[in-house]
Design an enzyme around this catalytic site. Structure first.
Site, PDB file in Angstrom:
ATOM      1  CD  GLU A  11     -10.020   3.958  17.989  1.00  7.42           C
ATOM      2  OE1 GLU A  11     -10.468   3.240  19.063  1.00  7.42           O
ATOM      3  OE2 GLU A  11      -9.385   4.871  18.033  1.00  7.42           O
ATOM      4  CE1 TYR A  42      -6.776   1.756  12.092  1.00  8.36           C
ATOM      5  CE2 TYR A  42      -8.178   2.403  13.603  1.00  8.36           C
ATOM      6  CZ  TYR A  42      -7.873   1.410  12.529  1.00  8.36           C
ATOM      7  OH  TYR A  42      -8.978   0.291  12.239  1.00  8.36           O
ATOM      8  CB  SER A  63     -12.117   1.728  12.234  1.00  9.33           C
ATOM      9  OG  SER A  63     -12.199   1.728  13.359  1.00  9.33           O
ATOM     10  CE  LYS A  98      -1.823  -7.404  27.604  1.00  7.77           C
ATOM     11  NZ  LYS A  98      -1.604  -5.869  27.992  1.00  7.77           N
ATOM     12  CG  LEU A 112      -9.869  -6.415   4.130  1.00  2.00           C
ATOM     13  CD1 LEU A 112     -10.131  -8.041   4.542  1.00  2.00           C
ATOM     14  CD2 LEU A 112     -11.271  -5.794   4.498  1.00  2.00           C
ATOM     15  CB  SER A 143      -5.067  -2.654  12.069  1.00  2.00           C
ATOM     16  OG  SER A 143      -4.723  -3.957  12.813  1.00  2.00           O
ATOM     17  CG  PHE A 162      -6.007  -6.251  18.429  1.00  3.35           C
ATOM     18  CD1 PHE A 162      -6.119  -5.096  18.178  1.00  3.35           C
ATOM     19  CD2 PHE A 162      -5.285  -7.168  17.589  1.00  3.35           C
ATOM     20  CE1 PHE A 162      -5.656  -4.247  17.040  1.00  3.35           C
ATOM     21  CE2 PHE A 162      -4.946  -6.549  16.250  1.00  3.35           C
ATOM     22  CZ  PHE A 162      -5.128  -5.120  15.985  1.00  3.35           C
ATOM     23  CB  VAL A 163      -8.075  -5.743  25.025  1.00  3.29           C
ATOM     24  CG1 VAL A 163      -9.440  -5.383  24.558  1.00  3.29           C
ATOM     25  CG2 VAL A 163      -7.854  -5.891  26.463  1.00  3.29           C
ATOM     26  NE  ARG A 174     -12.729   0.237  21.720  1.00  2.00           N
ATOM     27  CZ  ARG A 174     -12.422   1.258  22.635  1.00  2.00           C
ATOM     28  NH1 ARG A 174     -13.265   1.756  23.445  1.00  2.00           N
ATOM     29  NH2 ARG A 174     -11.298   1.692  22.616  1.00  2.00           N
ATOM     30  CG  LEU A 198      -2.108  -1.063   0.826  1.00  2.00           C
ATOM     31  CD1 LEU A 198      -2.863  -0.977   2.272  1.00  2.00           C
ATOM     32  CD2 LEU A 198      -3.108  -0.384  -0.051  1.00  2.00           C
ATOM     33  NE  ARG A 239      -5.329   1.707  23.323  1.00  2.00           N
ATOM     34  CZ  ARG A 239      -6.082   0.761  22.662  1.00  2.00           C
ATOM     35  NH1 ARG A 239      -6.989   1.375  22.001  1.00  2.00           N
ATOM     36  NH2 ARG A 239      -5.620  -0.122  22.387  1.00  2.00           N
TER      37      ARG A 239
HETATM   38  P1  NAP Z   1      -4.927  -7.197  10.834  1.00  4.82           P
HETATM   39  O1  NAP Z   1      -5.071  -8.444  11.500  1.00  4.82           O
HETATM   40  O2  NAP Z   1      -4.206  -6.172  11.716  1.00  4.82           O
HETATM   41  O3  NAP Z   1      -4.356  -7.067   9.451  1.00  4.82           O
HETATM   42  C1  NAP Z   1      -3.879  -5.981   9.019  1.00  4.82           C
HETATM   43  C2  NAP Z   1      -3.242  -6.350   7.455  1.00  4.82           C
HETATM   44  O4  NAP Z   1      -2.575  -5.501   6.817  1.00  4.82           O
HETATM   45  C3  NAP Z   1      -2.140  -7.320   7.518  1.00  4.82           C
HETATM   46  O5  NAP Z   1      -2.599  -8.352   6.446  1.00  4.82           O
HETATM   47  C4  NAP Z   1      -0.952  -6.942   7.102  1.00  4.82           C
HETATM   48  O6  NAP Z   1      -0.121  -7.365   6.258  1.00  4.82           O
HETATM   49  C5  NAP Z   1      -1.808  -5.494   6.053  1.00  4.82           C
HETATM   50  N1  NAP Z   1      -0.487  -4.535   5.991  1.00  4.82           N
HETATM   51  C6  NAP Z   1      -0.034  -3.825   6.705  1.00  4.82           C
HETATM   52  N2  NAP Z   1       0.807  -2.776   6.245  1.00  4.82           N
HETATM   53  C7  NAP Z   1       0.571  -3.119   4.775  1.00  4.82           C
HETATM   54  C8  NAP Z   1       1.431  -2.363   3.551  1.00  4.82           C
HETATM   55  N3  NAP Z   1       2.253  -1.694   3.790  1.00  4.82           N
HETATM   56  N4  NAP Z   1       0.784  -2.740   2.392  1.00  4.82           N
HETATM   57  C9  NAP Z   1      -0.203  -3.802   2.543  1.00  4.82           C
HETATM   58  N5  NAP Z   1      -0.791  -4.504   3.420  1.00  4.82           N
HETATM   59  C10 NAP Z   1      -0.352  -4.151   4.696  1.00  4.82           C
HETATM   60  O7  NAP Z   1      -6.198  -6.276  10.916  1.00  4.82           O
HETATM   61  P2  NAP Z   1      -7.965  -6.948  10.741  1.00  4.82           P
HETATM   62  O8  NAP Z   1      -8.275  -7.054  12.168  1.00  4.82           O
HETATM   63  O9  NAP Z   1      -7.816  -7.897   9.781  1.00  4.82           O
HETATM   64  O10 NAP Z   1      -8.488  -5.712  10.117  1.00  4.82           O
HETATM   65  C11 NAP Z   1      -8.732  -5.631   8.582  1.00  4.82           C
HETATM   66  C12 NAP Z   1      -8.915  -4.169   8.299  1.00  4.82           C
HETATM   67  O11 NAP Z   1     -10.101  -3.493   8.964  1.00  4.82           O
HETATM   68  C13 NAP Z   1      -8.043  -3.095   8.875  1.00  4.82           C
HETATM   69  O12 NAP Z   1      -7.794  -2.121   7.849  1.00  4.82           O
HETATM   70  C14 NAP Z   1      -8.593  -2.469  10.230  1.00  4.82           C
HETATM   71  O13 NAP Z   1      -7.852  -1.210  10.485  1.00  4.82           O
HETATM   72  C15 NAP Z   1      -9.826  -2.575  10.001  1.00  4.82           C
HETATM   73  N6  NAP Z   1     -10.864  -2.614  10.936  1.00  4.82           N
HETATM   74  C16 NAP Z   1     -10.508  -3.630  11.968  1.00  4.82           C
HETATM   75  C17 NAP Z   1     -11.334  -3.800  12.866  1.00  4.82           C
HETATM   76  C18 NAP Z   1     -11.456  -4.999  14.015  1.00  4.82           C
HETATM   77  O14 NAP Z   1     -11.969  -4.959  15.016  1.00  4.82           O
HETATM   78  N7  NAP Z   1     -10.614  -6.147  13.586  1.00  4.82           N
HETATM   79  C19 NAP Z   1     -12.483  -2.812  13.207  1.00  4.82           C
HETATM   80  C20 NAP Z   1     -12.746  -1.858  12.244  1.00  4.82           C
HETATM   81  C21 NAP Z   1     -11.785  -1.655  10.898  1.00  4.82           C
HETATM   82  P3  NAP Z   1       1.282  -7.987   6.820  1.00  4.82           P
HETATM   83  O15 NAP Z   1       1.050  -9.246   7.056  1.00  4.82           O
HETATM   84  O16 NAP Z   1       2.440  -7.879   5.692  1.00  4.82           O
HETATM   85  O17 NAP Z   1       1.902  -6.965   7.833  1.00  4.82           O
HETATM   86  O1  G4F Z   2      -8.342  -4.249  21.490  1.00  6.24           O
HETATM   87  P1  G4F Z   2      -7.776  -2.963  21.297  1.00  6.24           P
HETATM   88  O2  G4F Z   2      -6.600  -2.562  21.388  1.00  6.24           O
HETATM   89  O3  G4F Z   2      -8.722  -2.439  20.130  1.00  6.24           O
HETATM   90  P2  G4F Z   2      -9.204  -0.917  19.542  1.00  6.24           P
HETATM   91  O4  G4F Z   2      -8.468   0.153  20.255  1.00  6.24           O
HETATM   92  O5  G4F Z   2     -10.520  -0.518  20.199  1.00  6.24           O
HETATM   93  O6  G4F Z   2      -9.190  -0.926  18.088  1.00  6.24           O
HETATM   94  C1  G4F Z   2      -9.614  -1.842  17.269  1.00  6.24           C
HETATM   95  O7  G4F Z   2     -11.020  -1.690  17.071  1.00  6.24           O
HETATM   96  C2  G4F Z   2     -11.181  -0.863  16.036  1.00  6.24           C
HETATM   97  C3  G4F Z   2     -12.614  -0.533  15.979  1.00  6.24           C
HETATM   98  O8  G4F Z   2     -13.238   0.138  16.913  1.00  6.24           O
HETATM   99  C4  G4F Z   2     -10.399  -1.027  14.821  1.00  6.24           C
HETATM  100  F1  G4F Z   2     -10.458  -0.039  14.064  1.00  6.24           F
HETATM  101  C5  G4F Z   2      -8.728  -1.273  15.273  1.00  6.24           C
HETATM  102  O9  G4F Z   2      -8.074  -1.418  14.017  1.00  6.24           O
HETATM  103  C6  G4F Z   2      -8.776  -2.240  16.288  1.00  6.24           C
HETATM  104  O10 G4F Z   2      -8.951  -3.480  15.483  1.00  6.24           O
HETATM  105  O11 G4F Z   2      -8.404  -2.023  22.500  1.00  6.24           O
HETATM  106  C7  G4F Z   2      -9.800  -2.151  23.287  1.00  6.24           C
HETATM  107  C8  G4F Z   2      -9.866  -1.239  24.233  1.00  6.24           C
HETATM  108  C9  G4F Z   2      -9.216  -0.155  24.459  1.00  6.24           C
HETATM  109  O12 G4F Z   2     -10.009   0.848  25.100  1.00  6.24           O
HETATM  110  C10 G4F Z   2      -7.983  -0.179  25.483  1.00  6.24           C
HETATM  111  O13 G4F Z   2      -7.627   0.847  26.058  1.00  6.24           O
HETATM  112  O14 G4F Z   2      -9.116  -2.194  25.626  1.00  6.24           O
HETATM  113  C11 G4F Z   2      -8.349  -1.266  26.056  1.00  6.24           C
HETATM  114  N1  G4F Z   2      -7.378  -1.912  26.769  1.00  6.24           N
HETATM  115  C12 G4F Z   2      -7.186  -2.223  28.062  1.00  6.24           C
HETATM  116  N2  G4F Z   2      -6.113  -2.659  28.490  1.00  6.24           N
HETATM  117  C13 G4F Z   2      -6.310  -2.382  26.158  1.00  6.24           C
HETATM  118  C14 G4F Z   2      -5.503  -3.259  27.303  1.00  6.24           C
HETATM  119  N3  G4F Z   2      -6.216  -2.850  24.923  1.00  6.24           N
HETATM  120  C15 G4F Z   2      -5.136  -3.398  24.431  1.00  6.24           C
HETATM  121  N4  G4F Z   2      -4.645  -3.626  23.273  1.00  6.24           N
HETATM  122  N5  G4F Z   2      -4.244  -4.091  25.682  1.00  6.24           N
HETATM  123  C16 G4F Z   2      -4.631  -3.919  26.934  1.00  6.24           C
HETATM  124  O15 G4F Z   2      -3.426  -4.557  27.703  1.00  6.24           O
END
Ligand code: NAP
Ligand code: G4F
Length: 341
Positions: free
Chosen positions: A136, A158, A134, A201, A79, A83, A197-198, A226, A58, A287
């Protein structure tokens, strides 16, 4: 002839579920992979054997044009992103380039390869585009629950980068008549979720404690709320959006909100453990600016797309804990960087 889909982010959580969903629907699925010796690519080759791979990044406009020229996709799902929200403060410029500018580069690749200009517009049958927006972007929320009309107030680099990608997708739809849509997805999780991610984790922490490999789990803010759903449900919504009659943006979430404290309670409970004996809160994991409360109003997706989530919060948490107990008992452990908040 089978429809062709090109996915960025194929090595990520959503990429794997979406690829499986589209293969099941008869698509020819292509995944964009980056890097010279990216270890996650070999995992995709093993787990998603029917997915074809094309190189690209990208960050690199030319590589995206080449990928689109080669695949000639009917649908592109963008996607790929940096992230993980905490990383976006540490590497804000990279986040802007990948998560924000990456959207522009992919839209331009489609526009250039399809010969679309402002005066000529888009012909029927041209590539459709899905952007992974997102919740976010809502950040410090102006109303609850959040809908497609709720104003954005992002709280992290982000969230700001995602807002840019969101508005740009809307702008290409309006400027060029492209079928370009954004899904505003709330948090969605699974046993394939990244360990940083939490939810993961916590499920990994519970499994380590249950199996006697750890004595505590350090977490940040337990009061954040969330709207957590199952990733397998959410990728169905992406496909429904891109095959709908009209290009429109949708909020996708369950409509239920839980605190991190409730998540922890449910996860330890699923393993028969009392969380208060093991969880240590660490102010160093808070954060710089928090998103306190997210809760979706998915009415538009329900009424216009017929989309419904099928997995409850309790079942999702139990699914993740059980999966990590099996994983660790079988000798696997993805590990964790304990310095990430
Ligand atoms: P993810 O597991 O963190 O995957 C992120 C992907 O982005 C990986 O495949 C990574 O590939 C790729 N990437 C990173 N840098 C890149 C680059 N320079 N060029 C091309 N690809 C690259 O994320 P996900 O949870 O599947 O989420 C998918 C999408 O939805 C993301 O855009 C995220 O921000 C968005 N989103 C997620 C959530 C959620 O709760 N999961 C909610 C809202 C929006 P590598 O393996 O090469 O690093
Ligand atoms: O699991 P998180 O890191 O997810 P966050 O920040 O909500 O973001 C995820 O969801 C978004 C959609 O709303 C996506 F766009 C984004 O790409 C990603 O997938 O944290 C969730 C919550 C936060 O409020 C954080 O402060 O959990 C809280 N938290 C508390 N202790 C923690 C921790 N988060 C993480 N990662 N690690 C901790 O120890």
């Amino acid at each position: 002839m089978a429809k062709r889909a090109l996915l960025t982010g194929i090595t990520g959580q959503d990429g794997s579920y979406l690829a499986e969903h589209l293969l099941g629907a008869g698509y020819e699925v292509w995944g964009l992979v980056r890097g010279q010796a990216n270890p996650r690519v070999s995992r995709v080759r093993t787990l998603l054997q029917d997915v074809r791979l094309v190189r690209g990044d990208l960050l690199d406009q030319g590589s995206l044009i080449s990928a689109v020229e080669k695949v000639q996709p009917d649908e592109v799902y963008n996607l790929g992103a940096i992230s993980f929200v905490p990383m976006s403060w540490e590497q804000a410029e990279l986040t802007a380039e990948v998560t924000g500018m990456g959207v522009l580069r992919m839209l331009e690749a489609i526009r250039v390869c399809s010969g679309i200009t402002a005066s000529r517009g888009t012909a029927a049958g041209q590539t459709r585009f899905y952007q992974a927006s997102s919740s976010e972007m809502f950040g410090q929320v102006r109303e609850t629950p959040q809908t497609e009309r709720t104003p954005f107030h992002p709280r992290s680099p982000y969230g700001v980068a995602k807002a840019y990608g969101h508005f740009l997708t809307q702008n290409y739809r309006e400027s060029y008549g492209m079928f370009a849509v954004s899904g505003i997805l709330f948090n969605h999780e699974s046993p394939r979720r990244g360990a940083e991610f939490v939810t993961r984790k916590v499920s990994l922490g519970v499994a380590r404690i249950k199996l006697g490999r750890s004595r505590e789990l350090r977490l940040g803010n337990l009061e954040a709320r969330r709207d957590w759903g199952f990733a397998g449900d959410f990728v169905r919504a992406m496909h429904l959006m891109l095959t709908a009659g009209e290009p429109e943006d949708y909020v996708i979430g369950t409509g239920r909100t839980h605190s991190v404290r409730e998540l922890v309670e449910a996860a330890f409970g699923a393993a028969g453990l009392d969380w208060e004996r093991y969880v240590v809160t660490d102010p160093g994991l808070h954060r710089p600016a928090e998103v306190d409360l997210l809760c979706a109003d998915p009415k538009k997706a329900r009424t216009q797309l017929g989309w419904e989530p099928t997995v409850s919060f309790e079942d999702l948490v139990a699914m993740m804990v059980e999966s990590d107990l099996r994983l660790l008992a079988g000798g696997g452990d993805p590990g964790q960087d304990s310095s990430w908040p």
